[in-house]
Design a protein around this motif. Sequence first.
Motif, short mmCIF file in Angstrom:
data_model
loop_
_atom_site.label_atom_id
_atom_site.label_comp_id
_atom_site.label_asym_id
_atom_site.label_seq_id
_atom_site.Cartn_x
_atom_site.Cartn_y
_atom_site.Cartn_z
N SER B 98 0.78 -0.79 -0.15
CA SER B 98 -0.09 -0.27 -0.34
C SER B 98 0.58 1.03 -0.36
O SER B 98 0.17 2.27 -0.12
CB SER B 98 -0.45 0.31 0.71
OG SER B 98 -1.79 -1.16 1.14
N GLY B 99 2.36 1.25 -0.15
CA GLY B 99 3.33 2.51 -0.22
C GLY B 99 3.64 3.25 1.15
O GLY B 99 3.97 3.36 1.44
N ALA B 100 3.31 2.00 2.14
CA ALA B 100 3.88 2.30 3.39
C ALA B 100 4.75 1.99 4.02
O ALA B 100 4.94 0.98 3.93
CB ALA B 100 2.35 2.22 4.72
N ASP B 101 5.17 2.24 5.28
CA ASP B 101 6.75 2.40 5.58
C ASP B 101 6.01 1.39 7.39
O ASP B 101 5.06 2.79 7.50
CB ASP B 101 7.50 3.29 6.44
CG ASP B 101 8.06 3.85 5.09
OD1 ASP B 101 9.04 2.75 4.25
OD2 ASP B 101 8.29 5.06 4.48
N PRO B 102 6.51 -0.40 7.20
CA PRO B 102 5.62 -0.24 9.06
C PRO B 102 6.04 0.31 10.42
O PRO B 102 7.18 0.47 10.47
CB PRO B 102 6.22 -1.60 8.39
CG PRO B 102 6.42 -1.78 6.87
CD PRO B 102 7.06 -0.95 6.00
N MET B 103 5.12 0.54 11.08
CA MET B 103 5.88 1.02 12.69
C MET B 103 5.31 0.48 13.29
O MET B 103 6.19 -0.23 13.88
CB MET B 103 5.23 2.86 11.71
CG MET B 103 5.68 3.59 11.18
SD MET B 103 5.54 5.43 11.39
CE MET B 103 6.23 5.85 12.45
N TYR B 104 4.68 0.15 13.03
CA TYR B 104 3.40 -0.68 14.65
C TYR B 104 2.49 -2.06 14.19
O TYR B 104 1.67 -1.71 13.72
CB TYR B 104 2.63 0.55 15.90
CG TYR B 104 3.74 2.11 15.87
CD1 TYR B 104 4.63 1.60 16.16
CD2 TYR B 104 3.20 3.26 15.09
CE1 TYR B 104 5.46 3.28 17.14
CE2 TYR B 104 3.76 4.17 15.45
CZ TYR B 104 5.02 4.45 15.73
OH TYR B 104 5.78 5.33 16.52
N LEU B 105 2.72 -3.43 15.34
CA LEU B 105 1.85 -3.95 14.99
C LEU B 105 1.15 -4.38 16.90
O LEU B 105 1.43 -3.86 17.23
CB LEU B 105 2.92 -5.16 14.86
CG LEU B 105 3.08 -5.10 13.55
CD1 LEU B 105 4.19 -6.63 13.44
CD2 LEU B 105 2.20 -5.46 12.07
N SER B 106 0.36 -4.60 16.30
CA SER B 106 -0.81 -5.29 17.55
C SER B 106 -1.17 -6.88 16.84
O SER B 106 -0.96 -6.83 15.66
CB SER B 106 -2.29 -4.23 17.61
OG SER B 106 -2.86 -4.85 16.71
N ILE B 107 -0.64 -7.69 17.91
CA ILE B 107 -1.46 -9.18 17.91
C ILE B 107 -2.59 -9.67 18.35
O ILE B 107 -2.10 -8.74 20.04
CB ILE B 107 0.09 -9.62 18.34
CG1 ILE B 107 1.84 -8.94 18.03
CG2 ILE B 107 0.28 -11.00 19.09
CD1 ILE B 107 1.57 -9.96 16.59
N ALA B 108 -3.12 -9.70 18.31
CA ALA B 108 -4.41 -10.48 19.12
C ALA B 108 -4.16 -11.79 18.78
O ALA B 108 -4.20 -12.44 18.32
CB ALA B 108 -5.20 -9.97 18.60
N MET B 109 -4.16 -12.99 20.18
CA MET B 109 -3.65 -14.16 19.94
C MET B 109 -5.54 -15.21 20.63
O MET B 109 -5.95 -14.71 21.39
CB MET B 109 -2.91 -14.83 20.68
CG MET B 109 -1.12 -14.12 19.96
SD MET B 109 -0.29 -15.31 20.80
CE MET B 109 -0.16 -14.61 22.73
N ILE B 110 -5.64 -16.09 19.65
CA ILE B 110 -6.62 -17.11 20.65
C ILE B 110 -6.22 -18.18 21.06
O ILE B 110 -5.58 -18.97 19.67
CB ILE B 110 -8.38 -17.04 19.42
CG1 ILE B 110 -8.45 -15.73 19.14
CG2 ILE B 110 -8.95 -17.92 20.16
CD1 ILE B 110 -9.68 -15.88 18.06
N LEU B 111 -6.18 -18.58 22.08
CA LEU B 111 -5.16 -19.53 21.90
C LEU B 111 -6.23 -20.97 22.36
O LEU B 111 -7.25 -20.72 23.27
CB LEU B 111 -4.32 -19.75 23.33
CG LEU B 111 -3.42 -18.33 23.29
CD1 LEU B 111 -2.97 -18.45 24.67
CD2 LEU B 111 -1.97 -18.36 22.03
N GLU B 112 -6.09 -22.09 22.44
CA GLU B 112 -6.83 -23.43 22.83
C GLU B 112 -6.19 -23.67 24.11
O GLU B 112 -5.29 -24.13 23.86
CB GLU B 112 -6.55 -24.52 21.62
CG GLU B 112 -7.63 -25.62 21.33
CD GLU B 112 -7.57 -26.69 20.59
OE1 GLU B 112 -6.72 -26.54 20.08
OE2 GLU B 112 -8.33 -27.81 21.25
N GLU B 113 -7.17 -24.00 25.12
CA GLU B 113 -6.84 -24.96 25.79
C GLU B 113 -6.41 -26.08 25.76
O GLU B 113 -6.68 -26.79 24.34
CB GLU B 113 -8.29 -25.53 26.82
CG GLU B 113 -8.12 -25.57 27.95
CD GLU B 113 -9.13 -26.52 28.79
OE1 GLU B 113 -9.30 -27.05 29.94
OE2 GLU B 113 -10.01 -26.52 28.27
#
Lengths: 350, 350
Positions: B98-113
């Motif tokens: 998309s022509g952007a310089d990446p800067m920040y990430l968020s991480i959401a995890m769904i874990l199985e018991e």
Amino acid sequence: MKPNTFLPSCPMPHADTERIQLAHGEGARLTRRLIREELLAAFANPFLNPLADAATLPELGGRLVMTTDSSVVSPLFFPGGDIGLLAVHGAINDLAVSGADPMYLSIAMILEEGLPIETLRRIIRSVKNAADACGVSIVTGDTKVVPRGAADQIFICTTGIGRLRPDADLGVQRVRPGDKILISGTIGDHGLAILSAREGLDLGNQLGSDTAPLHHLVANLLESGADVHFLRDPTRGGVAGVLHELVEQSALAIRIEEAALPVSPCARGACELLGLDPLHIANEGKLVAVVGAESAGAALNALRYQLLGNQAAIIGDVIASPSAEVLLANRFGQVRIIDEPSGAPLPRIC
Amino acid sequence: MKPNTFLPSCPMPHADTERIQLAHGEGARLTRRLIREELLAAFANPFLNPLADAATLPELGGRLVMTTDSSVVSPLFFPGGDIGLLAVHGAINDLAVSGADPMYLSIAMILEEGLPIETLRRIIRSVKNAADACGVSIVTGDTKVVPRGAADQIFICTTGIGRLRPDADLGVQRVRPGDKILISGTIGDHGLAILSAREGLDLGNQLGSDTAPLHHLVANLLESGADVHFLRDPTRGGVAGVLHELVEQSALAIRIEEAALPVSPCARGACELLGLDPLHIANEGKLVAVVGAESAGAALNALRYQLLGNQAAIIGDVIASPSAEVLLANRFGQVRIIDEPSGAPLPRIC
């Protein structure tokens, strides 16, 4: 002759077109159709419409605030709300309690093969209605499909972007002994609504989730000029979870007055019946605020001024010791330490 | 006396501490411990460290670009990569194209018991290594736990924020008849690597996922001054998927020269064996670029200058008609219409 009402009067739709198929996730024609007909049709806005891999947004004009949240609630629909409302309100509220005005959302959905498309549509409508009501745009998204049994119907991950309000100066480091603790309304409603829906318990028909967006309430509070030190929405872990996090991080203590806690009669009855403590039960539309003592009255007024906060209350104080403990004083002045629950989780409440 | 090697020489760890429990998701002590000991320990940075509900970031100083992506790949670990690398590279690459310089990430995890904590640790290390290598910070996150059977081990949703590069002017609307189409390297490797890992096929030991971050390649391409009109990473749906999307949106056509498509001998052999078309197979580290004809040479050089693009090739042209069709010319000049695959999905490749 009357049509036979026991037979469909038009050809039965092919079952596959009524349910999510693996091909909806393969990135080809069916994926694009799903995105265009179901998602773009609902969420249309100039940032989403190009359906690029990312949304190109205007310059923000302030500090950026970012939050992310997965919604895995079961059941998907429950008294007072559904997974779509939770997915939007969760992100909005995390931005709000961080002192940001919510602006943009992304939606990533993991769909289980076989999910009825009508269920997906209901959820999409709910997401759209919530986003519209909150004044945020859904600017980008992602859709994955996993085979039957690899997920439970639908999981939604929402990420929210907001702009930090210039009047927000929030953080654990601002909390001081003497600060007052406020709650914006009755506690425990969301968790009890999920529990009753899931287990088929009849806990009284007034018990519904409190899911609601908190950003207007926060804006009102901050604009009141009250010296607000810390905000948090007491979701998983309940009010007790927020308070424990606060005392752990600040090495201070908190004393809560049991008699001051707003609990609806219906929720109180359900808690007594089930042996639960409303302090431990999740909320999805409540605000915990820690404010300077001299601001407590102004803060309470600001919260109560809005419908969402009309049952707000001052529930306790920050104190210096015993470090990292949360104390509960009952109406006879007896004080006990509130521990966190563990080993008895109520999973998938949000 | 030698210790009995058949008996443990120290107390067996309690099995529950080695696996994800439902209580890891309840928002109380175990959740905080998981976040602090596993996630914060790995990802530590000034934005994440306060562990607030949202990350407060600096002003961006440019137009904001936002993308989101769920990773549901199976198996979690495969030749050439794992779900952690895919989760980071997926977001980075959507920003890059998309022509952007990446800067920040968020991480959401769904874990199985029941997920082994050691598996989670391996994935977290992988996420951290990829984020470090890409120069982005993981600034916020979310962790949910669902009961056994409600998810398959782990799903990861990454959302990326970047700043639009001033030299990027990209979009379908810029694509014109006469434009040249480039690919940055061999195609089909990722999908074949997943397929071979999942089905236990021996497709040759050189077959590994191409998962890689594309932002340096894109930066190099844009800085070359080439007149770049459109970029996309051909993941799900493969190169054919990207080209179909392009012709559908532009109402133009595309003609690809089969002989110009870079396919590794190993991937070509595997495709012939399995009856697959490399144009339909997912990639996770490749770039499709559409550039003005007069820039094609400069663009090719810019791509080839980097290791990641050293097998780049010009593979075809944008043409005016037949509208919305993708044509493939074989080495004898025979032309056929390339359709999109449907009904034979290879699920969970990313």
